[in-house]
Design an enzyme around this catalytic site. Structure first.
Site, PDB file in Angstrom:
ATOM      1  N   SER A 172       0.809  -1.223   0.000  1.00  0.00           N
ATOM      2  CA  SER A 172       0.000   0.000   0.000  1.00  0.00           C
ATOM      3  C   SER A 172       0.840   1.270   0.000  1.00  0.00           C
ATOM      4  O   SER A 172       1.898   1.334   0.633  1.00  0.00           O
ATOM      5  CB  SER A 172      -0.870  -0.020   1.255  1.00  0.00           C
ATOM      6  OG  SER A 172      -1.380   1.254   1.524  1.00  0.00           O
ATOM      7  N   GLU A 231       0.157   3.676   1.693  1.00  0.00           N
ATOM      8  CA  GLU A 231       0.181   4.109   3.098  1.00  0.00           C
ATOM      9  C   GLU A 231       1.569   3.852   3.705  1.00  0.00           C
ATOM     10  O   GLU A 231       1.952   4.504   4.678  1.00  0.00           O
ATOM     11  CB  GLU A 231      -0.922   3.361   3.867  1.00  0.00           C
ATOM     12  CG  GLU A 231      -1.127   3.757   5.307  1.00  0.00           C
ATOM     13  CD  GLU A 231      -1.757   5.136   5.548  1.00  0.00           C
ATOM     14  OE1 GLU A 231      -2.320   5.708   4.591  1.00  0.00           O
ATOM     15  OE2 GLU A 231      -1.664   5.642   6.677  1.00  0.00           O
ATOM     16  N   TYR A 264      -1.534   0.394  10.636  1.00  0.00           N
ATOM     17  CA  TYR A 264      -1.789  -0.258   9.335  1.00  0.00           C
ATOM     18  C   TYR A 264      -0.560  -0.127   8.425  1.00  0.00           C
ATOM     19  O   TYR A 264      -0.109  -1.106   7.838  1.00  0.00           O
ATOM     20  CB  TYR A 264      -3.021   0.374   8.677  1.00  0.00           C
ATOM     21  CG  TYR A 264      -3.233  -0.053   7.244  1.00  0.00           C
ATOM     22  CD1 TYR A 264      -3.880  -1.244   6.939  1.00  0.00           C
ATOM     23  CD2 TYR A 264      -2.758   0.735   6.190  1.00  0.00           C
ATOM     24  CE1 TYR A 264      -4.064  -1.643   5.608  1.00  0.00           C
ATOM     25  CE2 TYR A 264      -2.943   0.345   4.867  1.00  0.00           C
ATOM     26  CZ  TYR A 264      -3.590  -0.837   4.582  1.00  0.00           C
ATOM     27  OH  TYR A 264      -3.766  -1.227   3.273  1.00  0.00           O
TER      28      TYR A 264
HETATM   29  P1  NAP Z   1     -11.538  -4.542   1.844  1.00  0.00           P
HETATM   30  O1  NAP Z   1     -12.684  -4.220   0.950  1.00  0.00           O
HETATM   31  O2  NAP Z   1     -11.525  -4.007   3.232  1.00  0.00           O
HETATM   32  O3  NAP Z   1     -11.419  -6.143   1.907  1.00  0.00           O
HETATM   33  C1  NAP Z   1     -10.561  -6.782   2.834  1.00  0.00           C
HETATM   34  C2  NAP Z   1     -10.803  -8.282   2.779  1.00  0.00           C
HETATM   35  O4  NAP Z   1      -9.926  -8.949   3.712  1.00  0.00           O
HETATM   36  C3  NAP Z   1     -12.229  -8.698   3.148  1.00  0.00           C
HETATM   37  O5  NAP Z   1     -12.608  -9.732   2.289  1.00  0.00           O
HETATM   38  C4  NAP Z   1     -12.043  -9.216   4.569  1.00  0.00           C
HETATM   39  O6  NAP Z   1     -13.024 -10.157   4.957  1.00  0.00           O
HETATM   40  C5  NAP Z   1     -10.698  -9.915   4.442  1.00  0.00           C
HETATM   41  N1  NAP Z   1     -10.064 -10.242   5.732  1.00  0.00           N
HETATM   42  C6  NAP Z   1      -9.692  -9.397   6.710  1.00  0.00           C
HETATM   43  N2  NAP Z   1      -9.145 -10.075   7.726  1.00  0.00           N
HETATM   44  C7  NAP Z   1      -9.182 -11.408   7.406  1.00  0.00           C
HETATM   45  C8  NAP Z   1      -8.790 -12.617   8.065  1.00  0.00           C
HETATM   46  N3  NAP Z   1      -8.229 -12.619   9.280  1.00  0.00           N
HETATM   47  N4  NAP Z   1      -8.982 -13.811   7.418  1.00  0.00           N
HETATM   48  C9  NAP Z   1      -9.549 -13.836   6.206  1.00  0.00           C
HETATM   49  N5  NAP Z   1      -9.948 -12.713   5.511  1.00  0.00           N
HETATM   50  C10 NAP Z   1      -9.769 -11.515   6.123  1.00  0.00           C
HETATM   51  O7  NAP Z   1     -10.162  -4.095   1.161  1.00  0.00           O
HETATM   52  P2  NAP Z   1      -9.840  -3.781  -0.378  1.00  0.00           P
HETATM   53  O8  NAP Z   1     -10.044  -2.326  -0.618  1.00  0.00           O
HETATM   54  O9  NAP Z   1     -10.486  -4.786  -1.257  1.00  0.00           O
HETATM   55  O10 NAP Z   1      -8.253  -3.995  -0.381  1.00  0.00           O
HETATM   56  C11 NAP Z   1      -7.684  -5.277  -0.671  1.00  0.00           C
HETATM   57  C12 NAP Z   1      -6.256  -5.321  -0.153  1.00  0.00           C
HETATM   58  O11 NAP Z   1      -5.479  -4.290  -0.763  1.00  0.00           O
HETATM   59  C13 NAP Z   1      -6.108  -5.111   1.357  1.00  0.00           C
HETATM   60  O12 NAP Z   1      -5.033  -5.895   1.790  1.00  0.00           O
HETATM   61  C14 NAP Z   1      -5.747  -3.639   1.491  1.00  0.00           C
HETATM   62  O13 NAP Z   1      -5.036  -3.402   2.673  1.00  0.00           O
HETATM   63  C15 NAP Z   1      -4.896  -3.457   0.238  1.00  0.00           C
HETATM   64  N6  NAP Z   1      -4.870  -2.113  -0.341  1.00  0.00           N
HETATM   65  C16 NAP Z   1      -6.048  -1.485  -0.634  1.00  0.00           C
HETATM   66  C17 NAP Z   1      -6.018  -0.231  -1.227  1.00  0.00           C
HETATM   67  C18 NAP Z   1      -7.292   0.507  -1.574  1.00  0.00           C
HETATM   68  O14 NAP Z   1      -7.222   1.722  -1.803  1.00  0.00           O
HETATM   69  N7  NAP Z   1      -8.423  -0.178  -1.676  1.00  0.00           N
HETATM   70  C19 NAP Z   1      -4.767   0.376  -1.525  1.00  0.00           C
HETATM   71  C20 NAP Z   1      -3.610  -0.319  -1.219  1.00  0.00           C
HETATM   72  C21 NAP Z   1      -3.655  -1.576  -0.645  1.00  0.00           C
HETATM   73  P3  NAP Z   1     -14.419  -9.720   5.653  1.00  0.00           P
HETATM   74  O15 NAP Z   1     -15.342  -9.375   4.529  1.00  0.00           O
HETATM   75  O16 NAP Z   1     -14.776 -10.925   6.395  1.00  0.00           O
HETATM   76  O17 NAP Z   1     -14.117  -8.516   6.531  1.00  0.00           O
HETATM   77  N1  GDD Z   2     -12.477   7.101   6.356  1.00  0.00           N
HETATM   78  C1  GDD Z   2     -12.579   8.417   6.587  1.00  0.00           C
HETATM   79  N2  GDD Z   2     -13.706   8.916   7.201  1.00  0.00           N
HETATM   80  N3  GDD Z   2     -11.558   9.223   6.220  1.00  0.00           N
HETATM   81  C2  GDD Z   2     -11.680  10.551   6.438  1.00  0.00           C
HETATM   82  C3  GDD Z   2     -12.814  11.118   7.038  1.00  0.00           C
HETATM   83  C4  GDD Z   2     -13.876  10.249   7.446  1.00  0.00           C
HETATM   84  O1  GDD Z   2     -14.889  10.677   7.989  1.00  0.00           O
HETATM   85  N4  GDD Z   2     -12.642  12.471   7.114  1.00  0.00           N
HETATM   86  C5  GDD Z   2     -11.456  12.735   6.578  1.00  0.00           C
HETATM   87  N5  GDD Z   2     -10.859  11.580   6.165  1.00  0.00           N
HETATM   88  C6  GDD Z   2      -9.522  11.480   5.546  1.00  0.00           C
HETATM   89  C7  GDD Z   2      -8.595  10.475   6.223  1.00  0.00           C
HETATM   90  O2  GDD Z   2      -8.055  11.019   7.424  1.00  0.00           O
HETATM   91  C8  GDD Z   2      -7.560  10.293   5.108  1.00  0.00           C
HETATM   92  O3  GDD Z   2      -6.628  11.353   5.136  1.00  0.00           O
HETATM   93  C9  GDD Z   2      -8.398  10.398   3.832  1.00  0.00           C
HETATM   94  O4  GDD Z   2      -9.657  10.978   4.231  1.00  0.00           O
HETATM   95  C10 GDD Z   2      -8.673   9.059   3.147  1.00  0.00           C
HETATM   96  O5  GDD Z   2      -9.166   8.148   4.133  1.00  0.00           O
HETATM   97  P1  GDD Z   2      -9.699   6.680   3.737  1.00  0.00           P
HETATM   98  O6  GDD Z   2     -10.702   6.780   2.667  1.00  0.00           O
HETATM   99  O7  GDD Z   2     -10.089   6.017   5.012  1.00  0.00           O
HETATM  100  O8  GDD Z   2      -8.432   5.989   3.066  1.00  0.00           O
HETATM  101  P2  GDD Z   2      -6.890   5.929   3.519  1.00  0.00           P
HETATM  102  O9  GDD Z   2      -6.100   6.770   2.562  1.00  0.00           O
HETATM  103  O10 GDD Z   2      -6.715   6.184   4.943  1.00  0.00           O
HETATM  104  O11 GDD Z   2      -6.553   4.375   3.269  1.00  0.00           O
HETATM  105  C11 GDD Z   2      -6.944   3.707   2.055  1.00  0.00           C
HETATM  106  O12 GDD Z   2      -5.912   3.798   1.110  1.00  0.00           O
HETATM  107  C12 GDD Z   2      -4.699   3.099   1.452  1.00  0.00           C
HETATM  108  C13 GDD Z   2      -3.719   3.334   0.303  1.00  0.00           C
HETATM  109  O13 GDD Z   2      -3.078   4.543   0.449  1.00  0.00           O
HETATM  110  C14 GDD Z   2      -7.288   2.256   2.418  1.00  0.00           C
HETATM  111  O14 GDD Z   2      -7.901   1.641   1.301  1.00  0.00           O
HETATM  112  C15 GDD Z   2      -6.041   1.455   2.771  1.00  0.00           C
HETATM  113  O15 GDD Z   2      -6.385   0.065   2.896  1.00  0.00           O
HETATM  114  C16 GDD Z   2      -5.033   1.624   1.630  1.00  0.00           C
HETATM  115  O16 GDD Z   2      -3.864   0.890   1.886  1.00  0.00           O
END
Ligand code: NAP
Ligand code: GDD
Length: 338
Positions: A127, A129, A150
């Site tokens: 990520s 992050e 995280y």
């Molecule tokens: P998400 O919608 O939150 O999905 C996370 C998945 O992980 C869900 O299916 C969840 O299952 C499963 N999980 C969590 N803990 C588990 C455990 N102990 N055993 C088995 N399954 C488990 O996340 P996403 O947005 O699809 O992201 C997919 C991956 O990419 C994650 O690893 C995330 O950290 C990474 N990532 C995401 C982003 C982004 O912007 N979306 C960016 C960079 C990296 P449940 O449904 O049961 O909760």
């Molecule tokens: N969730 C959330 N809720 N975020 C908020 C809010 C709120 O009410 N108000 C402000 N924010 C700000 C957060 O503090 C952050 O700076 C930004 O909005 C984005 O927050 P999220 O959408 O929760 O995403 P993230 O950037 O923290 O994390 C996501 O992106 C990562 C990759 O950079 C997640 O998908 C992570 O799993 C992923 O790795």
């Protein structure tokens, strides 16, 4: 026929990746953990459309015996490790379990691959992050300075993946993905929080949305585009690490403004702040990825950019709540400011 195992199948990316692989004629098995209510809403259509090639199996990333059983029985060619506690804000409240899940899961799978078949290819969902306080633009050579439990957990899993690649000769690769969103995004991430609440404002069910820091900047892409890159990372001759991003960044405020504008509302009238619930103890101020390596080597390019992403998500949430864009624009004329 190639076989792929996806952890995190019930999540946003798991569902899009499974769809992509099934279209490419893979046999796909998703690992999911037991929950007290059914949470397969993002993948229910796949059981129906691909009854022979798609299935799920109960397992848990913390239970290495379940991982061993699934990999040994299914014998995948590729494993995509997407399962994780993925909410940065929540990770401050559950630091120990976040670190445990997100780090040990990667160890558990890589150790199992080592025991069963070293030819199985492994993808780790790393990520942006991880870059944390390192100023943008960030690429594969940028320092990791994580700002959350995280972020720390993902740095550990990133290095675990590299370690097994270098020391055990496994095909283990990291995709360092910047934020990616979609109509299937979880409701407590900021983009979906905005788009899922706009219809409620239009229907006068609520009259405001509370946020934390809306000045932070993110590089937002579309999950459907990013799973293409994930797949390509495992199709290369050699395992490597790749930044996947659009190269543009916007503030949370820009996102809110654009989405409210689409339905004809002025965002300033509907936004409030709740620092207790939504402000994070430390923050990643600005993420903007440089994906030159992926563009060149993977021949990958994001198709959906910021404004189209906002529009796609707003329209999908309006539809889900029974409104067309025209109806929404009509309703917006009668919604009073806060
Ligand atoms: P998400 O919608 O939150 O999905 C996370 C998945 O992980 C869900 O299916 C969840 O299952 C499963 N999980 C969590 N803990 C588990 C455990 N102990 N055993 C088995 N399954 C488990 O996340 P996403 O947005 O699809 O992201 C997919 C991956 O990419 C994650 O690893 C995330 O950290 C990474 N990532 C995401 C982003 C982004 O912007 N979306 C960016 C960079 C990296 P449940 O449904 O049961 O909760
Ligand atoms: N969730 C959330 N809720 N975020 C908020 C809010 C709120 O009410 N108000 C402000 N924010 C700000 C957060 O503090 C952050 O700076 C930004 O909005 C984005 O927050 P999220 O959408 O929760 O995403 P993230 O950037 O923290 O994390 C996501 O992106 C990562 C990759 O950079 C997640 O998908 C992570 O799993 C992923 O790795």
């Amino acid at each position: 026929m190639k076989k792929a195992l996806i952890t995190g199948i019930t999540g946003q990316d798991g569902s899009y990746l499974a769809e992509l692989l099934l279209k490419k004629n893979y046999k796909v098995l998703g690992m999911m953990r037991r929950s007290s209510i059914f949470n397969t809403i993002r993948i229910d259509h796949l059981y129906k459309s691909y009854p022979k090639n798609f299935d799920t199996e109960y397992g848990d990333l913390m239970d290495e015996t379940s991982i061993y059983r699934i990999i040994n029985d299914f014998r995948p060619n590729e494993i995509y490790n997407l399962g994780a506690m993925s909410h940065v804000g929540v990770s401050f409240k559950t630091p120990k379990s976040t670190l445990t899940y997100n780090t040990l899961s990667t160890f558990n799978i890589l150790e199992t691959i080592k025991m069963i078949d070293k030819k199985i290819k492994f993808y780790q969902a790393s990520s942006s992050e991880m870059f944390g306080a390192t100023p943008p633009p960030q690429n594969e050579k940028s320092h990791f300075l994580p700002q959350s439990p995280y972020g720390i957990s993902k740095v550990a899993a990133f290095h675990t993946t590299r370690l097994y690649r270098n020391s055990q000769n496994l095909f283990a690769a990291n995709g360092i993905l910047f934020n990616h969103e979609s109509p299937r995004r979880g409701l407590n991430f900021v983009t979906r929080k905005v788009t899922s609440n706009i219809p409620k404002i239009l229907k006068k069910e609520i009259n405001e949305i509370a946020f934390g820091n809306i000045d932070t900047r993110r590089d937002w892409g579309f999950s459907g585009d990013y799973v293409e890159a994930i797949w390509k990372i495992l199709q290369q001759k050699k395992p490597d690490d790749y930044v996947i991003a659009t190269g543009e960044n916007y503030s949370v405020k820009d996102f809110i403004k654009e989405c409210f504008k689409i339905v004809g509302l002025d965002w300033k009238n509907f936004v409030t702040y709740n620092n207790i619930n939504y402000l994070r103890p430390s923050e990643v101020q600005s993420l903007k990825g440089n994906a030159t390596k992926a563009i060149k080597k993977l021949k990958w390019k994001p198709k959906v950019k910021f404004k189209s992403l906002c529009r796609m998500m707003v329209e999908a949430d309006l539809k889900e709540q029974g409104l067309s864009l025209n109806e929404a624009r009509k309703l917006s004329k009668n919604v009073k400011k806060n």
